[in-house]
Design an enzyme around this catalytic site. Structure first.
Site, PDB file in Angstrom:
ATOM      1  N   TRP A 128      41.818 125.907 115.976  1.00 44.88           N
ATOM      2  CA  TRP A 128      41.121 127.235 115.117  1.00 44.88           C
ATOM      3  C   TRP A 128      39.804 126.954 114.975  1.00 44.88           C
ATOM      4  O   TRP A 128      38.984 126.031 114.760  1.00 44.88           O
ATOM      5  CB  TRP A 128      41.821 126.825 113.843  1.00 44.88           C
ATOM      6  CG  TRP A 128      41.486 127.606 112.532  1.00 44.88           C
ATOM      7  CD1 TRP A 128      41.348 129.070 112.739  1.00 44.88           C
ATOM      8  CD2 TRP A 128      40.734 127.165 111.236  1.00 44.88           C
ATOM      9  NE1 TRP A 128      40.904 129.313 111.371  1.00 44.88           N
ATOM     10  CE2 TRP A 128      40.783 128.385 110.476  1.00 44.88           C
ATOM     11  CE3 TRP A 128      40.685 126.207 110.570  1.00 44.88           C
ATOM     12  CZ2 TRP A 128      40.228 128.354 109.400  1.00 44.88           C
ATOM     13  CZ3 TRP A 128      40.347 125.990 109.266  1.00 44.88           C
ATOM     14  CH2 TRP A 128      39.891 127.276 108.609  1.00 44.88           C
ATOM     15  N   ASP A 209      47.684 119.770 110.596  1.00 45.35           N
ATOM     16  CA  ASP A 209      47.103 120.716 109.837  1.00 45.35           C
ATOM     17  C   ASP A 209      48.459 121.676 109.932  1.00 45.35           C
ATOM     18  O   ASP A 209      48.933 122.141 110.907  1.00 45.35           O
ATOM     19  CB  ASP A 209      46.033 121.480 110.494  1.00 45.35           C
ATOM     20  CG  ASP A 209      45.676 122.640 109.515  1.00 45.35           C
ATOM     21  OD1 ASP A 209      45.980 123.094 108.570  1.00 45.35           O
ATOM     22  OD2 ASP A 209      44.491 123.205 110.230  1.00 45.35           O
ATOM     23  N   LYS A 244      49.438 131.824 104.059  1.00 47.99           N
ATOM     24  CA  LYS A 244      50.387 132.358 104.698  1.00 47.99           C
ATOM     25  C   LYS A 244      51.762 132.384 104.405  1.00 47.99           C
ATOM     26  O   LYS A 244      52.430 133.554 104.151  1.00 47.99           O
ATOM     27  CB  LYS A 244      50.408 131.794 106.279  1.00 47.99           C
ATOM     28  CG  LYS A 244      49.317 131.093 106.638  1.00 47.99           C
ATOM     29  CD  LYS A 244      48.118 132.457 107.130  1.00 47.99           C
ATOM     30  CE  LYS A 244      46.801 131.921 107.089  1.00 47.99           C
ATOM     31  NZ  LYS A 244      45.798 132.543 108.035  1.00 47.99           N
TER      32      LYS A 244
HETATM   33  C1  LMR Z   1      42.838 132.793 110.964  1.00 46.65           C
HETATM   34  O1  LMR Z   1      42.841 131.865 111.834  1.00 46.65           O
HETATM   35  O2  LMR Z   1      42.637 133.956 111.491  1.00 46.65           O
HETATM   36  C2  LMR Z   1      42.987 132.268 109.443  1.00 46.65           C
HETATM   37  O3  LMR Z   1      43.329 131.020 109.356  1.00 46.65           O
HETATM   38  C3  LMR Z   1      41.868 132.934 108.693  1.00 46.65           C
HETATM   39  C4  LMR Z   1      40.890 132.068 108.555  1.00 46.65           C
HETATM   40  O4  LMR Z   1      40.427 131.808 107.691  1.00 46.65           O
HETATM   41  O5  LMR Z   1      40.017 131.859 109.869  1.00 46.65           O
END
Ligand code: LMR
Length: 394
Positions: A128, A209, A244
């Site tokens: 992420w 996570d 989510k």
């Molecule tokens: C994403 O990965 O798009 C979501 O988890 C929103 C974010 O805060 O990045």
């Protein structure tokens, strides 16, 4: 003082929403930020959440402070949702409410610093987009380990295990519990077991996570990794999010769970993490947590919530198949069937940043530069337009 600061570029994920909103093209397609959307492109409040919220408003009698641990009912039920209601692990864990999943990650970072300030946090490559920045901002060293095999669009498990063998005791290994963000490529149950063995042998601490429980295979199935690790290892960190699976994005509800060797250590962790919270935000917001507490405490609302979650999961699953079908009907140069073998909201399309740029500039199709797509942004109205655009930039 402020003259030393310079403006920063927009966030690579959140900035996409702003750009999308400004785009006047009526055919624009938003595959950017990870938010669930219906067939008509909306993100409605889930029915179970709306009902629980009404109940909360009707019965709430005070707005006085809660503790730094947040909503006790939520903490208890959330831990049971993750580990299962009868799991003996519950007796040696401590869960606290946090401001969203991101807040839980930051709290985990602060806890890691208190335990072991020199620890390195190892993240999947890729991960992420905010993981690295978040841990670095907390003052921790962040490194990545092999995870995604781009050529075969699946987990490079042999490469991952090889890389993890070099990680020393005291470091932290971050893994996505399910629905890997950004690739959608998850570990199998056998792979989770092998990972647990390695963690035990090397002595590093896993940090899971779990932002998407229920979006992969199912609520129980998606919790296999956290349950297996918690049952077989002495220590584990876990972050969860209500953004989510309860669709409560803007309420900022999440949790940090710390599994310790025994109940006494879990109590110590509880006192330490509350001290951390006190020094940052004193206590978390609890409106969202109270709503989740009501849902999980009611058989009726739980059943409704689970049904709505299953519908979201099923719809994304169908959209994966729809996109692959449309792409394969238009070209045979690239096999996209991997998209149907992945889980959660995301998959990499597997195109270059230049092709992503062309999709945005020529067709108003928005996705992260890495070609991460939020599949929930596809619907039966935009699927043909999207497939045409993708094929044109291939
Ligand atoms: C994403 O990965 O798009 C979501 O988890 C929103 C974010 O805060 O990045």
């Amino acid at each position: 003082m402020f003259e030393s600061l310079h403006a920063l570029p927009a966030d690579p994920i959140l900035g996409l929403s702003v750009a999308y909103q400004k785009d006047g093209n009526p055919n624009k397609v938003d595959l950017g930020v990870g938010v669930y959307k219906t067939e008509t492109g909306e993100t409605p409040i889930m029915k179970a959440v709306a009902l629980a919220q009404r109940q909360r408003i009707d019965t709430e009698t005070t707005k006085t402070y809660v503790s730094s641990a947040g909503d006790a009912g939520f903490n208890d039920k959330l831990a049971k949702l993750v580990f299962g209601a009868e799991n003996p692990v519950l007796a040696r864990q401590c869960t606290v409410t946090t401001p969203g999943g991101t807040g839980a990650l930051r709290m985990a970072a602060e806890l890691i610093k208190r335990c072991h300030p020199g620890a390195t946090v190892w993240v999947t490559n890729p991960t992420w987009a905010n993981h690295t920045a978040l841990f670095q901002d907390a003052g921790l060293v962040v490194k990545s380990y092999r995870y995604f095999d781009k050529d075969n669009s699946c987990v490079d498990f042999a490469g991952m295990m090889e890389a993890l063998k070099a990680i020393p005791k005291g470091d932290v290994v971050l893994l996505h519990a399910c629905c890997h963000n950004p690739s959608g490529a998850d570990l199998s149950q056998e792979q989770w077991k092998a990972f647990a063995e390695l963690a035990k042998e090397k002595g590093f601490t896993p940090l899971l996570d779990m932002a998407y429980q229920g979006f992969g295979v199912g609520l129980e199935e998606d919790a296999f990794g956290p349950r297996y690790l918690a049952e077989t290892l002495p220590e584990l960190l876990l972050t969860t999010s209500g953004s989510k699976n309860f669709g409560m994005y803007r309420e900022r509800v999440g949790a940090l769970t710390m599994v310790a060797e025994n109940g006494t250590r879990a109590e110590i962790l509880s006192s330490v993490i509350q001290n951390v919270a006190r020094c940052i935000y004193s206590m978390p917001p609890v409106h969202g947590a109270a709503i989740i507490d009501i849902i999980l405490g009611s058989n009726e609302l739980s059943a409704l919530w689970q049904q709505e979650l299953a519908e979201m999961r099923g719809r994304i699953h169908d959209l994966r198949a729809l996109l692959v079908e449309k792409l394969h009907a238009r070209q045979d140069q690239k096999d996209f069937s991997f998209i149907t073998r992945q889980y959660g909201m995301f998959s990499f399309l597997g195109i270059s940043p230049e092709q992503v740029r062309r999709l945005k500039e020529e067709f108003s199709v928005y996705m992260v530069d890495s070609s991460r797509m939020n599949l929930a942004g596809i619907n039966h109205q935009n699927a043909d337009y999207l497939a045409d655009a993708i094929v044109k930039v291939l």
